[in-house]
Design an enzyme around this catalytic site. Structure first.
Site, PDB file in Angstrom:
ATOM      1  N   ASP A 130       2.376   4.652  -0.075  1.00 23.28           N
ATOM      2  CA  ASP A 130       1.774   5.830  -0.674  1.00 23.28           C
ATOM      3  C   ASP A 130       2.355   7.036   0.052  1.00 23.28           C
ATOM      4  OD1 ASP A 130      -0.150   7.737  -1.894  1.00 23.28           O
ATOM      5  OD2 ASP A 130      -1.264   5.927  -2.415  1.00 23.28           O
ATOM      6  N   GLY A 177      -0.337   2.946  -3.571  1.00 23.23           N
ATOM      7  CA  GLY A 177      -1.197   1.836  -3.202  1.00 23.23           C
ATOM      8  C   GLY A 177      -2.560   2.197  -2.659  1.00 23.23           C
ATOM      9  N   LEU A 178      -2.830   3.478  -2.415  1.00 21.92           N
ATOM     10  CA  LEU A 178      -4.129   3.861  -1.862  1.00 21.92           C
ATOM     11  C   LEU A 178      -5.132   4.279  -2.930  1.00 21.92           C
ATOM     12  CD1 LEU A 178      -3.096   5.792   1.376  1.00 21.92           C
ATOM     13  CD2 LEU A 178      -3.657   3.375   1.090  1.00 21.92           C
ATOM     14  N   GLY A 179      -4.812   4.040  -4.192  1.00 23.55           N
ATOM     15  CA  GLY A 179      -5.753   4.320  -5.263  1.00 23.55           C
ATOM     16  C   GLY A 179      -6.787   3.220  -5.399  1.00 23.55           C
ATOM     17  N   ASP A 222       7.786   8.017  -1.479  1.00 21.07           N
ATOM     18  CA  ASP A 222       7.642   9.082  -2.473  1.00 21.07           C
ATOM     19  C   ASP A 222       8.465   8.691  -3.694  1.00 21.07           C
ATOM     20  OD1 ASP A 222       7.572  11.368  -3.972  1.00 21.07           O
ATOM     21  OD2 ASP A 222       8.508  12.662  -2.487  1.00 21.07           O
ATOM     22  N   ILE A 223       7.799   8.446  -4.815  1.00 18.75           N
ATOM     23  CA  ILE A 223       8.518   7.984  -6.005  1.00 18.75           C
ATOM     24  C   ILE A 223       9.424   9.057  -6.591  1.00 18.75           C
ATOM     25  CG2 ILE A 223       6.770   6.284  -6.610  1.00 18.75           C
ATOM     26  CD1 ILE A 223       5.875   8.337  -8.818  1.00 18.75           C
ATOM     27  N   TYR A 248      -1.956  12.356 -19.340  1.00 25.92           N
ATOM     28  CA  TYR A 248      -2.018  11.014 -18.750  1.00 25.92           C
ATOM     29  C   TYR A 248      -1.790   9.952 -19.818  1.00 25.92           C
ATOM     30  CZ  TYR A 248      -3.978   6.913 -16.375  1.00 25.92           C
ATOM     31  OH  TYR A 248      -4.177   5.663 -15.835  1.00 25.92           O
TER      32      TYR A 248
END
Length: 373
Positions: free
Chosen positions: A88, A63-65, A106-107, A195
């Protein structure tokens, strides 16, 4: 039967401390061979479906992107401050931390992520955690872990707990063999970055989980996103942000793409609006699970001409970066987003003139701009 691979907290700690890591191999530590469909019937009491509550309970990963903080602000206005949890593995700024619920997530830690979903009764999940193109190419094993293993964790948890899941895709999911003008929703996709490859993988896995397990998966392919409150990071489309900063600070701008390089672009408010729009759309209106969205398409020369209406003395030169130019030449020139406009009413608000005016208003007027106006 899907396999959940938990790479564990070690990689998460590296990401938290260094941002990109340095050549960590991907080592599966723990495997859970459980079908989401098998578990759902036993675990569904842990979550509350959207229809059973006034508002969804939202978790945003990564969320911090560039997009997460703005999305949280929009969703909190819509659903209530405490119904939207930003997460995040990095420490948030004070203004972000105190603006609403924030937790460490942490995903790559499957157990912890599952606990977060259960304990907070999450019903909607926005999965923004990813290593972007430049960082991913510098560390492919880490990009594979975060972008693919992390996605698998999220897919299994979302299917297990009957979540509505949003995973963004990108203009970079297309490659040099894709049709470029316009690029339809369904066509050849052969990207040449980890990516882009991981995003095509996400699109296909999300669609598979939808048809195989009934997961409510939704995905949008974002064009280049322009926002005034984030600094350019050296990406291929970042020239469209850099020009505003340079126009205000020095009155000189050097572009690293050819003046006639056309790419689809979008102002961040339209991007967030589209994201909420597709998530709120009734499932029966969706004819597909991944949609193109578009607002405008312009070249550096066209953008510079519009900026010069505000700063007439802006001097623009071109010094082409071969690497970025090759990437841009493999990407779509225009997105065909007719399906999104037809199925769930997508409509953008910002064209190029509105974008330029909004950017200058946000960044503030210095004496040069005030004089020009």
């Amino acid at each position: 039967m899907p396999i959940v691979r938990n790479v564990g907290r070690a990689v998460g700690r590296l990401l938290q401390s260094s941002g990109c890591g340095c050549g960590i191999p991907v080592v599966p530590v723990r495997c859970i061979g459980v079908s989401p469909r098998q578990v759902t019937s036993d675990a569904s009491f842990h979550s509350v479906s959207f229809s059973e509550s006034d508002h969804p309970r939202v978790l945003i990963t990564g969320g911090l992107g560039q997009l997460g903080v703005g999305l949280a602000k929009l969703l909190r206005k819509r659903f209530g401050r405490n119904n939207v949890i930003l997460s995040d593995i990095r420490k948030p700024a004070d203004n972000v931390f105190y603006s609403g619920p924030f937790i460490y997530a942490d995903i790559l830690d499957y157990k912890n992520l599952r606990e977060i979903v259960v304990n907070n009764r999450i019903t909607w999940l926005f999965h923004y955690s990813a290593l972007l193109s430049a960082v991913g190419e510098a560390n492919v094993p880490l990009a594979r872990a975060v972008n693919i293993t992390g996605l698998h964790n999220v897919l299994d948890i979302a299917a297990e707990h009957n979540l509505r899941l949003f995973v963004p895709s990108t203009i970079g999911a297309f490659g040099p063999t894709s049709p470029r003008d316009p690029t339809p929703d369904l066509c050849i996709q052969r990207p040449r970055t980890i990516y882009g490859v991981s995003k095509v993988h996400a699109e296909l896995m999300g669609e598979y989980y939808h048809y195989r397990y009934g997961l409510d998966f939704r995905c949008l392919r974002y064009p280049g996103i322009i926002s005034a409150d984030s600094q350019p990071g050296g990406g291929t489309t970042d020239y469209a942000v850099q020009i505003f900063h340079d126009a205000m600070k020095t009155g000189k701008f050097q572009c690293n793409l050819k003046p006639d390089t056309r790419l689809p672009m979008m102002y961040i408010d339209d991007c967030l609006k589209a994201t909420l729009g597709v998530m709120e759309a009734p499932a029966e209106t969706l004819s597909m699970r991944t949609y193109n969205i578009s607002a405008m398409s312009f070249t550096p020369e066209e953008l510079a001409q519009e900026v010069q209406k505000h700063v007439p003395e802006l001097q623009v030169t071109y010094k082409v970066d071969d690497v970025r130019q090759a990437i841009a030449d493999s990407w779509p020139m225009n997105f065909d987003d007719r399906n999104a406009r037809r199925d769930w009413g997508w409509k953008h608000d910002y064209d190029l003139p509105e974008l330029v005016t909004t950017m200058f208003n946000f960044l503030g007027s210095d004496s040069r701009i005030a004089q020009a106006n």
